[in-house]
Design a protein around this motif. Structure first.
Motif, PDB file in Angstrom:
ATOM      1  N   VAL A 168       0.883  -1.348   0.204  1.00 43.24           N
ATOM      2  CA  VAL A 168      -0.637  -0.181  -0.206  1.00 43.24           C
ATOM      3  C   VAL A 168       0.389   1.334   0.025  1.00 43.24           C
ATOM      4  CG1 VAL A 168      -1.404  -1.240   1.723  1.00 43.24           C
ATOM      5  CG2 VAL A 168       0.268   0.160   2.553  1.00 43.24           C
ATOM      6  N   ASN A 169       2.088   1.410   0.211  1.00 46.34           N
ATOM      7  CA  ASN A 169       2.865   1.800   0.513  1.00 46.34           C
ATOM      8  C   ASN A 169       2.575   3.408   1.239  1.00 46.34           C
ATOM      9  OD1 ASN A 169       5.451   3.472  -1.143  1.00 46.34           O
ATOM     10  ND2 ASN A 169       4.009   4.428  -2.392  1.00 46.34           N
ATOM     11  N   ALA A 170       2.751   2.471   1.982  1.00 50.50           N
ATOM     12  CA  ALA A 170       2.424   3.588   3.966  1.00 50.50           C
ATOM     13  C   ALA A 170       3.172   2.834   4.998  1.00 50.50           C
ATOM     14  CB  ALA A 170       1.397   3.743   4.085  1.00 50.50           C
ATOM     15  N   ILE A 171       3.515   3.834   5.285  1.00 52.18           N
ATOM     16  CA  ILE A 171       4.056   3.002   6.934  1.00 52.18           C
ATOM     17  C   ILE A 171       2.743   3.909   7.962  1.00 52.18           C
ATOM     18  CG2 ILE A 171       6.065   3.716   8.575  1.00 52.18           C
ATOM     19  CD1 ILE A 171       7.557   4.133   6.089  1.00 52.18           C
ATOM     20  N   GLY A 172       2.897   2.447   8.826  1.00 53.86           N
ATOM     21  CA  GLY A 172       1.571   3.090  10.235  1.00 53.86           C
ATOM     22  C   GLY A 172       2.933   3.974  11.396  1.00 53.86           C
ATOM     23  N   VAL A 173       3.354   4.422  11.982  1.00 51.75           N
ATOM     24  CA  VAL A 173       3.303   4.891  13.675  1.00 51.75           C
ATOM     25  C   VAL A 173       2.396   5.259  14.637  1.00 51.75           C
ATOM     26  CG1 VAL A 173       5.360   7.011  13.937  1.00 51.75           C
ATOM     27  CG2 VAL A 173       4.811   6.539  11.264  1.00 51.75           C
ATOM     28  N   CYS A 174       2.993   4.099  15.382  1.00 51.81           N
ATOM     29  CA  CYS A 174       1.814   3.708  16.291  1.00 51.81           C
ATOM     30  C   CYS A 174       2.808   4.712  17.827  1.00 51.81           C
ATOM     31  CB  CYS A 174       1.957   2.693  16.583  1.00 51.81           C
ATOM     32  SG  CYS A 174       1.630   1.823  14.833  1.00 51.81           S
ATOM     33  N   ARG A 180       7.828  14.972  17.508  1.00 51.68           N
ATOM     34  CA  ARG A 180       8.602  16.080  16.478  1.00 51.68           C
ATOM     35  C   ARG A 180       9.277  16.090  15.272  1.00 51.68           C
ATOM     36  NH1 ARG A 180       5.842  19.904  20.335  1.00 51.68           N
ATOM     37  NH2 ARG A 180       7.880  21.403  19.672  1.00 51.68           N
ATOM     38  N   VAL A 181      10.249  15.661  15.875  1.00 53.32           N
ATOM     39  CA  VAL A 181      11.191  15.439  15.477  1.00 53.32           C
ATOM     40  C   VAL A 181      12.066  14.945  15.245  1.00 53.32           C
ATOM     41  CG1 VAL A 181      13.804  15.706  15.064  1.00 53.32           C
ATOM     42  CG2 VAL A 181      12.429  18.069  16.801  1.00 53.32           C
ATOM     43  N   MET A 182      11.100  13.798  15.593  1.00 45.63           N
ATOM     44  CA  MET A 182      10.830  12.246  15.125  1.00 45.63           C
ATOM     45  C   MET A 182      10.548  11.970  13.393  1.00 45.63           C
ATOM     46  SD  MET A 182      12.664   9.044  15.411  1.00 45.63           S
ATOM     47  CE  MET A 182      12.756   9.082  17.356  1.00 45.63           C
ATOM     48  N   MET A 183       9.138  12.522  14.200  1.00 49.08           N
ATOM     49  CA  MET A 183       8.236  12.498  12.305  1.00 49.08           C
ATOM     50  C   MET A 183       8.945  13.323  11.265  1.00 49.08           C
ATOM     51  SD  MET A 183       5.729  10.567  13.045  1.00 49.08           S
ATOM     52  CE  MET A 183       4.983  10.975  11.664  1.00 49.08           C
ATOM     53  N   ALA A 184       9.944  14.573  11.393  1.00 47.39           N
ATOM     54  CA  ALA A 184      10.476  14.752  10.474  1.00 47.39           C
ATOM     55  C   ALA A 184      10.995  14.318   9.556  1.00 47.39           C
ATOM     56  CB  ALA A 184      10.815  16.240  10.387  1.00 47.39           C
ATOM     57  N   GLY A 185      12.036  13.470  10.694  1.00 39.26           N
ATOM     58  CA  GLY A 185      12.801  12.492   9.888  1.00 39.26           C
ATOM     59  C   GLY A 185      12.267  10.835   8.813  1.00 39.26           C
ATOM     60  N   ILE A 186      10.855  10.500   9.201  1.00 34.95           N
ATOM     61  CA  ILE A 186      10.515   9.873   8.917  1.00 34.95           C
ATOM     62  C   ILE A 186       9.547  10.411   7.723  1.00 34.95           C
ATOM     63  CG2 ILE A 186       8.280   8.496   9.281  1.00 34.95           C
ATOM     64  CD1 ILE A 186       9.063   8.281  12.347  1.00 34.95           C
ATOM     65  N   SER A 187       9.150  11.543   7.644  1.00 34.10           N
ATOM     66  CA  SER A 187       8.513  11.783   6.790  1.00 34.10           C
ATOM     67  C   SER A 187       9.874  12.143   5.437  1.00 34.10           C
ATOM     68  CB  SER A 187       7.785  13.670   7.066  1.00 34.10           C
ATOM     69  OG  SER A 187       7.059  13.656   8.219  1.00 34.10           O
ATOM     70  N   VAL A 208      -1.356  -0.706   6.133  1.00 29.70           N
ATOM     71  CA  VAL A 208      -0.063  -0.159   5.857  1.00 29.70           C
ATOM     72  C   VAL A 208       1.177  -1.287   5.501  1.00 29.70           C
ATOM     73  CG1 VAL A 208      -0.027   2.058   7.741  1.00 29.70           C
ATOM     74  CG2 VAL A 208       0.390   0.263   8.502  1.00 29.70           C
ATOM     75  N   ASP A 209       2.413  -0.803   5.368  1.00 28.28           N
ATOM     76  CA  ASP A 209       3.120  -1.603   4.904  1.00 28.28           C
ATOM     77  C   ASP A 209       4.397  -2.158   5.901  1.00 28.28           C
ATOM     78  OD1 ASP A 209       2.545  -1.648   1.997  1.00 28.28           O
ATOM     79  OD2 ASP A 209       3.653  -0.412   1.586  1.00 28.28           O
ATOM     80  N   GLY A 210       4.097  -1.142   7.309  1.00 27.60           N
ATOM     81  CA  GLY A 210       5.064  -2.353   8.297  1.00 27.60           C
ATOM     82  C   GLY A 210       4.295  -1.209   9.181  1.00 27.60           C
ATOM     83  N   PHE A 211       5.524  -1.131  10.576  1.00 28.51           N
ATOM     84  CA  PHE A 211       5.155   0.262  11.742  1.00 28.51           C
ATOM     85  C   PHE A 211       6.029   0.456  12.261  1.00 28.51           C
ATOM     86  CE2 PHE A 211       0.837  -2.221  11.348  1.00 28.51           C
ATOM     87  CZ  PHE A 211       0.108  -1.574  11.553  1.00 28.51           C
ATOM     88  N   ILE A 212       6.293   1.602  12.328  1.00 31.23           N
ATOM     89  CA  ILE A 212       7.453   2.536  13.947  1.00 31.23           C
ATOM     90  C   ILE A 212       6.557   2.315  14.991  1.00 31.23           C
ATOM     91  CG2 ILE A 212       8.983   3.975  14.093  1.00 31.23           C
ATOM     92  CD1 ILE A 212       8.648   4.634  10.804  1.00 31.23           C
ATOM     93  N   ALA A 264      12.194   4.466   9.127  1.00 32.08           N
ATOM     94  CA  ALA A 264      11.366   4.383   7.786  1.00 32.08           C
ATOM     95  C   ALA A 264      11.840   3.731   6.812  1.00 32.08           C
ATOM     96  CB  ALA A 264      10.700   6.084   6.930  1.00 32.08           C
ATOM     97  N   ARG A 265      13.323   3.672   6.295  1.00 30.48           N
ATOM     98  CA  ARG A 265      13.881   2.865   5.707  1.00 30.48           C
ATOM     99  C   ARG A 265      13.522   1.328   5.699  1.00 30.48           C
ATOM    100  NH1 ARG A 265      13.361   4.785   1.277  1.00 30.48           N
ATOM    101  NH2 ARG A 265      14.186   2.374   0.425  1.00 30.48           N
TER     102      ARG A 265
END
Length: 358
Positions: free
Chosen positions: A70-76, A91-98, A128-132, A328-329
Protein backbone atom coordinates in the motif's frame (compact mmCIF):
# COMPACT_ATOMS: atom_id res chain seq x y z
CA UNK A 1 -16.58 3.15 -4.03
CA UNK A 2 -19.73 1.22 -4.83
CA UNK A 3 -23.08 3.00 -5.22
CA UNK A 4 -26.72 1.88 -5.26
CA UNK A 5 -29.16 2.82 -8.02
CA UNK A 6 -32.91 2.92 -7.90
CA UNK A 7 -34.42 -0.55 -8.32
CA UNK A 8 -31.08 -2.26 -7.81
CA UNK A 9 -30.39 -4.11 -4.55
CA UNK A 10 -26.66 -4.53 -4.98
CA UNK A 11 -23.97 -1.83 -5.25
CA UNK A 12 -22.96 -0.66 -8.71
CA UNK A 13 -19.84 -2.34 -10.01
CA UNK A 14 -17.35 -1.26 -12.62
CA UNK A 15 -18.91 -3.86 -14.95
CA UNK A 16 -22.21 -1.98 -14.75
CA UNK A 17 -20.52 1.23 -15.82
CA UNK A 18 -18.76 -0.52 -18.71
CA UNK A 19 -22.04 -2.04 -19.94
CA UNK A 20 -23.94 1.26 -19.70
CA UNK A 21 -21.16 3.14 -21.51
CA UNK A 22 -20.79 0.48 -24.20
CA UNK A 23 -17.12 -0.26 -23.53
CA UNK A 24 -15.15 -3.27 -22.29
CA UNK A 25 -14.50 -3.84 -18.61
CA UNK A 26 -10.77 -3.26 -19.23
CA UNK A 27 -11.41 0.09 -20.90
CA UNK A 28 -13.65 1.22 -18.04
CA UNK A 29 -10.98 0.17 -15.56
CA UNK A 30 -8.32 2.14 -17.44
CA UNK A 31 -10.47 5.29 -17.32
CA UNK A 32 -10.02 5.29 -13.53
CA UNK A 33 -6.55 3.77 -13.17
CA UNK A 34 -4.68 4.69 -16.40
CA UNK A 35 -6.70 7.48 -18.04
CA UNK A 36 -3.82 8.61 -20.23
CA UNK A 37 -4.14 5.51 -22.45
CA UNK A 38 -7.89 5.97 -23.13
CA UNK A 39 -9.15 8.23 -25.93
CA UNK A 40 -10.56 11.49 -24.63
CA UNK A 41 -14.09 10.97 -26.02
CA UNK A 42 -14.30 7.47 -24.50
CA UNK A 43 -12.94 8.74 -21.22
CA UNK A 44 -15.54 11.50 -21.03
CA UNK A 45 -18.39 9.12 -21.93
CA UNK A 46 -17.45 6.61 -19.23
CA UNK A 47 -17.04 9.35 -16.61
CA UNK A 48 -20.42 10.87 -17.53
CA UNK A 49 -22.13 7.49 -17.14
CA UNK A 50 -20.35 6.89 -13.83
CA UNK A 51 -21.41 10.29 -12.49
CA UNK A 52 -25.01 9.77 -13.58
CA UNK A 53 -25.10 6.39 -11.83
CA UNK A 54 -23.43 7.72 -8.67
CA UNK A 55 -20.23 5.69 -9.07
CA UNK A 56 -17.08 7.43 -7.82
CA UNK A 57 -14.55 4.85 -8.97
CA UNK A 58 -13.03 1.50 -7.88
CA UNK A 59 -12.37 0.99 -4.18
CA UNK A 60 -8.65 1.82 -3.76
CA UNK A 61 -8.35 -0.75 -0.96
CA UNK A 62 -9.07 -3.54 -3.40
CA UNK A 63 -6.40 -2.37 -5.83
CA UNK A 64 -3.85 -1.95 -3.05
CA UNK A 65 -4.57 -5.36 -1.55
CA UNK A 66 -4.27 -7.01 -4.96
CA UNK A 67 -0.90 -5.32 -5.40
CA UNK A 68 0.23 -6.62 -2.00
CA UNK A 69 1.69 -3.22 -1.01
CA UNK A 70 0.00 0.00 0.00
CA UNK A 71 3.11 2.24 0.09
CA UNK A 72 2.38 3.62 3.56
CA UNK A 73 3.95 3.32 7.02
CA UNK A 74 2.03 3.22 10.29
CA UNK A 75 3.58 5.14 13.21
CA UNK A 76 2.24 3.83 16.54
CA UNK A 77 2.10 4.97 20.14
CA UNK A 78 -0.06 4.29 23.18
CA UNK A 79 -0.25 8.04 23.74
CA UNK A 80 -3.15 10.14 22.40
CA UNK A 81 -2.78 11.50 18.87
CA UNK A 82 -1.78 14.90 20.26
CA UNK A 83 1.53 13.31 21.32
CA UNK A 84 2.78 13.45 17.72
CA UNK A 85 2.27 17.23 17.68
CA UNK A 86 2.86 18.27 21.31
CA UNK A 87 5.96 16.29 22.26
CA UNK A 88 9.17 17.94 20.97
CA UNK A 89 10.96 14.58 20.58
CA UNK A 90 8.06 13.11 18.59
CA UNK A 91 7.89 16.15 16.30
CA UNK A 92 11.55 15.87 15.32
CA UNK A 93 11.29 12.10 14.89
CA UNK A 94 8.28 12.52 12.61
CA UNK A 95 10.30 14.96 10.50
CA UNK A 96 12.89 12.26 9.87
CA UNK A 97 10.24 9.66 9.05
CA UNK A 98 8.55 12.14 6.70
CA UNK A 99 11.79 12.86 4.85
CA UNK A 100 12.29 9.16 4.06
CA UNK A 101 8.65 8.79 3.00
CA UNK A 102 8.76 11.91 0.82
CA UNK A 103 11.78 10.55 -1.01
CA UNK A 104 9.81 7.49 -2.13
CA UNK A 105 6.29 8.93 -2.28
CA UNK A 106 5.14 6.78 0.65
CA UNK A 107 2.37 7.85 3.02
CA UNK A 108 2.17 7.92 6.82
CA UNK A 109 -0.69 6.74 9.02
CA UNK A 110 -0.71 7.83 12.68
CA UNK A 111 -1.92 4.94 14.86
CA UNK A 112 -2.69 5.90 18.43
CA UNK A 113 -5.07 5.21 21.29
CA UNK A 114 -4.82 5.20 25.06
CA UNK A 115 -7.73 2.75 25.21
CA UNK A 116 -6.35 -0.77 24.70
CA UNK A 117 -9.36 -2.02 22.74
CA UNK A 118 -9.24 0.92 20.35
CA UNK A 119 -5.48 0.60 19.95
CA UNK A 120 -5.88 -3.07 18.96
CA UNK A 121 -8.52 -2.14 16.39
CA UNK A 122 -6.47 0.74 15.02
CA UNK A 123 -3.42 -1.47 14.51
CA UNK A 124 -5.43 -4.31 12.99
CA UNK A 125 -7.28 -2.05 10.56
CA UNK A 126 -4.42 0.26 9.51
CA UNK A 127 -3.78 0.03 5.76
CA UNK A 128 0.02 0.05 5.87
CA UNK A 129 3.06 -2.00 4.86
CA UNK A 130 4.65 -1.95 8.30
CA UNK A 131 4.90 -0.09 11.59
CA UNK A 132 7.29 2.18 13.47
CA UNK A 133 6.65 1.84 17.20
CA UNK A 134 7.24 4.60 19.75
CA UNK A 135 7.92 2.27 22.68
CA UNK A 136 8.62 4.82 25.41
CA UNK A 137 5.52 3.58 27.25
CA UNK A 138 3.28 0.60 26.57
CA UNK A 139 6.04 -1.02 24.52
CA UNK A 140 5.23 -4.69 25.23
CA UNK A 141 1.57 -4.22 24.26
CA UNK A 142 2.50 -2.35 21.07
CA UNK A 143 4.84 -5.16 20.05
CA UNK A 144 2.25 -7.83 20.87
CA UNK A 145 -0.47 -6.17 18.80
CA UNK A 146 1.84 -5.41 15.89
CA UNK A 147 3.16 -8.98 15.75
CA UNK A 148 -0.43 -10.16 15.31
CA UNK A 149 -0.59 -8.21 12.02
CA UNK A 150 2.41 -10.18 10.69
CA UNK A 151 3.81 -7.03 9.11
CA UNK A 152 7.37 -5.74 9.50
CA UNK A 153 7.95 -3.32 12.36
CA UNK A 154 10.79 -1.45 14.01
CA UNK A 155 10.85 -0.14 17.57
CA UNK A 156 12.21 3.25 18.62
CA UNK A 157 13.27 4.00 22.19
CA UNK A 158 12.33 0.42 23.02
CA UNK A 159 11.66 -0.05 26.70
CA UNK A 160 12.58 -3.69 27.19
CA UNK A 161 15.05 -6.35 26.07
CA UNK A 162 14.05 -8.45 23.04
CA UNK A 163 16.68 -9.37 20.45
CA UNK A 164 14.00 -10.64 18.04
CA UNK A 165 12.74 -7.10 17.38
CA UNK A 166 14.21 -4.70 14.85
CA UNK A 167 15.25 -1.62 16.78
CA UNK A 168 17.03 1.69 16.38
CA UNK A 169 18.30 3.23 19.59
CA UNK A 170 21.15 5.10 21.26
CA UNK A 171 23.77 4.36 23.90
CA UNK A 172 21.84 5.66 26.90
CA UNK A 173 24.54 4.72 29.42
CA UNK A 174 27.22 6.66 27.53
CA UNK A 175 24.94 9.67 27.18
CA UNK A 176 24.07 9.71 30.87
CA UNK A 177 27.73 9.47 31.80
CA UNK A 178 28.51 12.51 29.66
CA UNK A 179 25.81 14.54 31.44
CA UNK A 180 26.92 13.55 34.95
CA UNK A 181 30.60 14.03 34.15
CA UNK A 182 29.96 17.54 32.82
CA UNK A 183 28.24 18.57 36.05
CA UNK A 184 30.79 16.81 38.24
CA UNK A 185 33.64 18.64 36.53
CA UNK A 186 31.80 21.90 37.21
CA UNK A 187 32.11 21.13 40.92
CA UNK A 188 28.55 19.97 41.62
CA UNK A 189 28.12 17.41 44.40
CA UNK A 190 24.43 17.69 45.28
CA UNK A 191 22.27 16.10 42.55
CA UNK A 192 18.69 15.11 41.80
CA UNK A 193 17.31 13.04 38.93
CA UNK A 194 14.04 13.62 37.09
CA UNK A 195 13.35 10.20 35.67
CA UNK A 196 11.39 8.72 32.80
CA UNK A 197 8.87 6.04 33.87
CA UNK A 198 10.12 2.88 35.55
CA UNK A 199 6.81 1.14 34.73
CA UNK A 200 3.56 2.37 33.19
CA UNK A 201 1.31 4.39 35.47
CA UNK A 202 3.82 4.91 38.28
CA UNK A 203 5.18 8.23 39.58
CA UNK A 204 6.85 9.52 42.74
CA UNK A 205 10.11 9.36 44.64
CA UNK A 206 11.88 6.10 43.89
CA UNK A 207 12.94 4.06 46.90
CA UNK A 208 16.50 2.63 46.90
CA UNK A 209 15.13 -0.89 46.43
CA UNK A 210 13.47 0.07 43.12
CA UNK A 211 16.41 1.86 41.54
CA UNK A 212 17.53 -1.16 39.50
CA UNK A 213 14.09 -2.50 38.69
CA UNK A 214 12.91 -0.22 35.89
CA UNK A 215 11.01 -2.11 33.18
CA UNK A 216 12.17 0.33 30.53
CA UNK A 217 15.79 0.01 29.52
CA UNK A 218 16.14 3.71 28.62
CA UNK A 219 15.25 4.62 32.22
CA UNK A 220 17.42 1.88 33.69
CA UNK A 221 20.44 2.65 31.49
CA UNK A 222 20.33 6.41 31.95
CA UNK A 223 20.10 6.04 35.70
CA UNK A 224 22.99 3.54 35.66
CA UNK A 225 25.10 5.93 33.58
CA UNK A 226 24.38 8.86 35.90
CA UNK A 227 25.23 6.89 39.03
CA UNK A 228 28.38 5.25 37.62
CA UNK A 229 29.82 8.64 36.76
CA UNK A 230 28.70 10.35 39.98
CA UNK A 231 30.38 7.59 42.00
CA UNK A 232 33.67 8.50 40.32
CA UNK A 233 33.36 11.92 41.96
CA UNK A 234 32.90 10.31 45.38
CA UNK A 235 29.15 11.02 45.52
CA UNK A 236 26.98 8.68 47.59
CA UNK A 237 24.34 7.85 44.99
CA UNK A 238 22.03 6.31 47.60
CA UNK A 239 21.43 9.87 48.78
CA UNK A 240 20.57 11.25 45.31
CA UNK A 241 16.78 11.71 45.06
CA UNK A 242 15.21 10.15 41.95
CA UNK A 243 11.66 11.17 41.03
CA UNK A 244 9.76 9.06 38.50
CA UNK A 245 7.66 11.23 36.18
CA UNK A 246 5.37 10.66 33.21
CA UNK A 247 7.61 12.94 31.14
CA UNK A 248 5.14 15.83 31.18
CA UNK A 249 4.67 19.05 33.12
CA UNK A 250 2.38 18.00 35.99
CA UNK A 251 4.44 15.09 37.33
CA UNK A 252 7.71 16.92 36.67
CA UNK A 253 6.54 19.85 38.75
CA UNK A 254 5.38 17.47 41.48
CA UNK A 255 8.83 15.91 41.43
CA UNK A 256 10.55 19.25 41.83
CA UNK A 257 8.28 20.14 44.76
CA UNK A 258 9.23 16.87 46.46
CA UNK A 259 12.94 17.16 45.73
CA UNK A 260 13.29 20.73 46.97
CA UNK A 261 11.18 20.09 50.07
CA UNK A 262 13.63 17.56 51.53
CA UNK A 263 17.02 18.28 53.07
CA UNK A 264 19.67 20.26 51.24
CA UNK A 265 18.42 21.28 47.80
CA UNK A 266 20.42 20.03 44.81
CA UNK A 267 22.70 22.34 42.87
CA UNK A 268 22.34 20.18 39.74
CA UNK A 269 19.43 18.38 38.09
CA UNK A 270 19.83 15.50 35.66
CA UNK A 271 16.64 15.28 33.59
CA UNK A 272 16.08 12.22 31.41
CA UNK A 273 14.38 14.31 28.72
CA UNK A 274 14.60 17.84 27.40
CA UNK A 275 10.89 18.20 28.04
CA UNK A 276 11.40 17.65 31.78
CA UNK A 277 14.50 19.83 31.81
CA UNK A 278 12.68 22.80 30.31
CA UNK A 279 9.81 22.39 32.79
CA UNK A 280 12.44 22.36 35.55
CA UNK A 281 14.01 25.61 34.31
CA UNK A 282 10.59 27.30 34.29
CA UNK A 283 9.77 25.95 37.76
CA UNK A 284 13.08 27.14 39.23
CA UNK A 285 12.79 30.57 37.61
CA UNK A 286 9.24 31.01 38.94
CA UNK A 287 10.61 30.49 42.46
CA UNK A 288 13.39 33.04 42.12
CA UNK A 289 16.17 30.49 41.66
CA UNK A 290 18.77 31.33 39.05
CA UNK A 291 19.69 28.82 36.37
CA UNK A 292 22.60 28.08 36.38
CA UNK A 293 23.69 30.36 39.25
CA UNK A 294 21.72 28.41 41.87
CA UNK A 295 20.88 25.21 40.02
CA UNK A 296 22.32 23.75 36.82
CA UNK A 297 20.07 21.65 34.56
CA UNK A 298 21.02 19.09 31.90
CA UNK A 299 18.42 17.55 29.59
CA UNK A 300 18.50 14.55 27.31
CA UNK A 301 17.42 14.34 23.62
CA UNK A 302 18.63 17.46 21.85
CA UNK A 303 15.28 18.76 20.61
CA UNK A 304 15.24 22.16 18.85
CA UNK A 305 13.05 23.62 21.63
CA UNK A 306 16.11 23.60 23.90
CA UNK A 307 17.44 26.59 21.96
CA UNK A 308 14.28 28.52 22.85
CA UNK A 309 14.64 27.85 26.57
CA UNK A 310 15.84 30.72 28.75
CA UNK A 311 18.62 30.01 29.46
CA UNK A 312 19.31 27.73 26.51
CA UNK A 313 19.44 24.09 27.53
CA UNK A 314 22.55 21.99 27.95
CA UNK A 315 21.62 18.51 26.76
CA UNK A 316 22.66 15.11 25.54
CA UNK A 317 21.78 15.25 21.85
CA UNK A 318 20.75 12.14 20.00
CA UNK A 319 20.35 12.08 16.19
CA UNK A 320 16.54 12.08 16.34
CA UNK A 321 15.92 12.96 12.69
CA UNK A 322 18.37 10.31 11.49
CA UNK A 323 16.74 7.69 13.71
CA UNK A 324 13.39 8.51 12.10
CA UNK A 325 14.84 8.30 8.58
CA UNK A 326 16.50 4.95 9.26
CA UNK A 327 13.37 3.51 10.82
CA UNK A 328 11.30 4.43 7.79
CA UNK A 329 13.89 2.93 5.43
CA UNK A 330 13.82 -0.31 7.43
CA UNK A 331 10.11 -0.64 6.63
CA UNK A 332 10.25 0.64 3.05
CA UNK A 333 13.22 -1.64 2.21
CA UNK A 334 12.19 -4.57 4.40
CA UNK A 335 14.03 -7.78 3.47
CA UNK A 336 12.87 -10.07 6.27
CA UNK A 337 15.94 -9.59 8.48
CA UNK A 338 15.93 -8.38 12.09
CA UNK A 339 18.10 -5.27 12.26
CA UNK A 340 19.32 -3.53 15.41
CA UNK A 341 21.23 -0.26 15.21
CA UNK A 342 22.81 1.78 17.99
CA UNK A 343 23.67 5.41 17.26
CA UNK A 344 25.94 7.74 19.17
CA UNK A 345 25.11 10.83 21.25
CA UNK A 346 26.95 14.01 22.15
CA UNK A 347 27.03 16.55 24.96
CA UNK A 348 25.87 19.98 23.80
CA UNK A 349 26.90 22.61 26.36
CA UNK A 350 24.76 25.73 26.56
CA UNK A 351 23.82 28.27 29.23
CA UNK A 352 21.75 26.12 31.63
CA UNK A 353 24.86 24.71 33.31
CA UNK A 354 27.61 26.47 35.20
CA UNK A 355 30.02 26.06 38.13
CA UNK A 356 28.62 25.05 41.49
CA UNK A 357 28.42 27.76 44.13
CA UNK A 358 31.44 27.85 46.38
Amino acid sequence: MAALVEGQARPIRLADIAKAAGVSHGTASNVFSRPEIVRAEVRERVKAVAEAMGYAGPDPKGRLLRAGKVNAIGVCTTEPLSYFFDDPFARVMMAGISQACDATGAGIALVSAQNDEKLAWNIQSALVDGFILFCIEGGPRLVELTRERRLPFVALAIGFDDDTISMIGIDNIAGARLAARHLGELGHRRFAVLSLPFVDGSTGLVTPGRLGTALYTATRDRLAGYFEELARFGIDTTRVPVYETENEAATTRAGLEAIFANGEPPTAILAMSDRMAMVAIDWLTERGLNVPGDVSVVGFDGVPDGLLSRPQLTTIAQPITEIGRRAARMILDFDGAVRREMLGVELVIRASTGPAKA
